[in-house]
Design a protein around this motif. Structure first.
Motif, mmCIF file in Angstrom:
data_model
loop_
_atom_site.group_PDB
_atom_site.id
_atom_site.type_symbol
_atom_site.label_atom_id
_atom_site.label_comp_id
_atom_site.label_asym_id
_atom_site.label_seq_id
_atom_site.Cartn_x
_atom_site.Cartn_y
_atom_site.Cartn_z
ATOM 1 N N THR A 123 -37.921 -32.177 4.064
ATOM 2 C CA THR A 123 -38.224 -31.170 3.050
ATOM 3 C C THR A 123 -36.924 -30.477 2.634
ATOM 4 O O THR A 123 -35.971 -30.394 3.415
ATOM 5 C CB THR A 123 -39.212 -30.117 3.573
ATOM 6 O OG1 THR A 123 -38.622 -29.422 4.675
ATOM 7 C CG2 THR A 123 -40.515 -30.769 4.018
ATOM 8 N N VAL A 124 -36.884 -29.979 1.410
ATOM 9 C CA VAL A 124 -35.712 -29.263 0.905
ATOM 10 C C VAL A 124 -36.192 -27.972 0.245
ATOM 11 O O VAL A 124 -37.176 -27.978 -0.510
ATOM 12 C CB VAL A 124 -34.914 -30.104 -0.104
ATOM 13 C CG1 VAL A 124 -33.797 -29.275 -0.737
ATOM 14 C CG2 VAL A 124 -34.323 -31.339 0.580
ATOM 15 N N THR B 299 -41.223 -35.400 1.222
ATOM 16 C CA THR B 299 -39.937 -35.701 1.846
ATOM 17 C C THR B 299 -39.236 -36.920 1.252
ATOM 18 O O THR B 299 -38.046 -37.134 1.518
ATOM 19 C CB THR B 299 -40.116 -35.925 3.354
ATOM 20 O OG1 THR B 299 -41.076 -36.980 3.559
ATOM 21 C CG2 THR B 299 -40.606 -34.655 4.032
ATOM 22 N N THR C 294 -35.481 -34.671 -2.693
ATOM 23 C CA THR C 294 -35.490 -34.824 -1.238
ATOM 24 C C THR C 294 -35.197 -36.280 -0.885
ATOM 25 O O THR C 294 -35.427 -37.183 -1.683
ATOM 26 C CB THR C 294 -36.850 -34.432 -0.630
ATOM 27 O OG1 THR C 294 -37.849 -35.363 -1.074
ATOM 28 C CG2 THR C 294 -37.263 -33.028 -1.025
#
Length: 375
Positions: A215-216, A83, A211
């Motif tokens: 989260t992405v 993250t 990120t």
């Protein structure tokens, strides 16, 4: 050799933007059409200058990593579970060892961090929610011969650094994910620059997903075209590509020529990480599969051509004839090109880099096909 009637890339994708322009020819006239493209999220590439850059949602990605002419990059959906991908100061232990915005990073801006370990046993780390088979990666530049340890969970891998930026990747199986970077051995200081950490569920590392606190997910992408003219009998379809990952079955493939209802199709796929590359023939809704040779590991370069001459299909791979199929009666129904199908299944985590795609309204000779597909 005949001139291709449909040509994408031609070994050089430079300057392509928007939907990717292709060409097809009916008789002696050329018509321009778009190869449609889908990806409903941003993504990154390595550009022609060697820098990481972002590509907006819905735009195809032409990536120049390991290919000066560029390749159409089509990847599966992946999530970066790390993250804080470039905020190492706020990793566990980071405030003790990290100086943020210390050097120019692989994206060309002053946002890479310095990490200084002064003794053995020192570490920066970040916990994530990732589980299973994980690919951990980070960009690092250090002093030639300097060693650190990098982990995506489980035992660390010993890494020897160079004086240039390199993306280090570690693969771990059946673990709970946590990225660790720590000093290794003795009391010698470790002084290096870091950027862009990533931890994703899968057996290989995909393009960088930035990120900044959460989260992405980069969504999966594919391309297709319905611009092929009516095929009466003879054609040749050629693809120069780099494949990686695996596909669960013949319905999930790297690329294919097919009809609009998908009752007739010729496609390439790989069923497991250690298995061979396969060609699947679908005729009137019935699929048969042929093994066309080993393709072990990820990021493997191949040149493959399908040639249909009457009712016979030949497949050439890397300079050799690898399979022949008779009884392909509905070749006149083949109207579509598909480059990579997308699947939500975690077992179909595969991608491709397409260097060139060509379509001929004729059956090339065996000699021409051997030459065209030789690596």
């Amino acid at each position: 050799m005949a001139e291709p009637s449909f040509n994408l890339g031609d070994g050089n994708w430079a300057g392509k933007s928007g939907n990717l322009l292709g060409y097809h020819k009916i008789s002696d006239k050329f018509y321009a059409d778009d190869l449609t493209f889908t990806r409903a999220s941003t993504g990154t590439i390595v550009n022609a200058e060697g820098l990481i850059e972002s590509v907006v949602s819905g735009m195809p990605r032409v990536d120049y990593l390991n290919n000066a002419n560029g390749s159409l990059l089509l990847e599966p959906q992946r999530t970066n579970f790390c993250t804080l991908s470039n905020d190492f100061y706020n990793w566990g232990g980071g405030s003790s060892y990290i100086t943020s915005n210390y050097a120019t990073s692989p994206d060309g801006t002053l946002n890479a961090s310095r990490c200084l370990f002064t003794n053995s046993g020192q570490i920066i780390s970040i916990a994530t929610a990732a589980t299973g088979t994980l690919a951990g990666s980070v960009y690092i530049k250090g002093i030639d011969g300097e060693t650190i340890q990098l982990s995506a969970g489980g035992a660390e891998d010993l890494i020897t650094l160079t004086g240039e930026w390199q993306r280090l990747v570690v693969i771990k199986t059946n673990i709970n994910g946590q990225i660790n970077i720590n000093s290794y051995g003795g009391a010698t200081a470790r002084d290096f620059i870091i950027y862009g950490a990533q931890l994703e569920e899968g057996s290989y590392a995909t393009s960088y997903i930035p990120t900044s606190g959460t989260t992405v997910t980069r969504l999966g992408e594919n391309s297709s075209s319905s611009v092929l003219p009516n095929i009466v009998a003879d054609f040749t379809f050629f693809v120069d590509f780099v494949r990686y990952g695996q596909y669960a079955n013949s319905g999930v493939y790297n690329f294919a020529v097919k009809n609009s209802t998908d009752t007739d199709r010729i496609s390439i796929y790989k069923s497991s990480s250690v298995g061979s590359l396969n060609v699947a023939y679908k005729i009137g809704g019935v699929t048969t599969v042929a093994n066309i040779g080993a393709s072990v590991g990820d990021f493997v370069h191949h040149k493959i051509a399908f040639v249909c001459n009457g009712t016979t299909v030949k497949v050439f791979k890397d300079g050799s004839l690898v399979d022949t199929k008779t009884g392909f009666l509905n070749s006149d129904l083949l109207t579509d090109i598909h480059l990579r199908t997308e699947s939500i299944s975690t077992t179909n985590q595969y991608g491709s880099k397409f260097r060139s795609t060509q379509f001929y309204l004729s059956a090339l000779t065996d000699t021409e096909l051997a030459t065209l597909t030789t690596l």
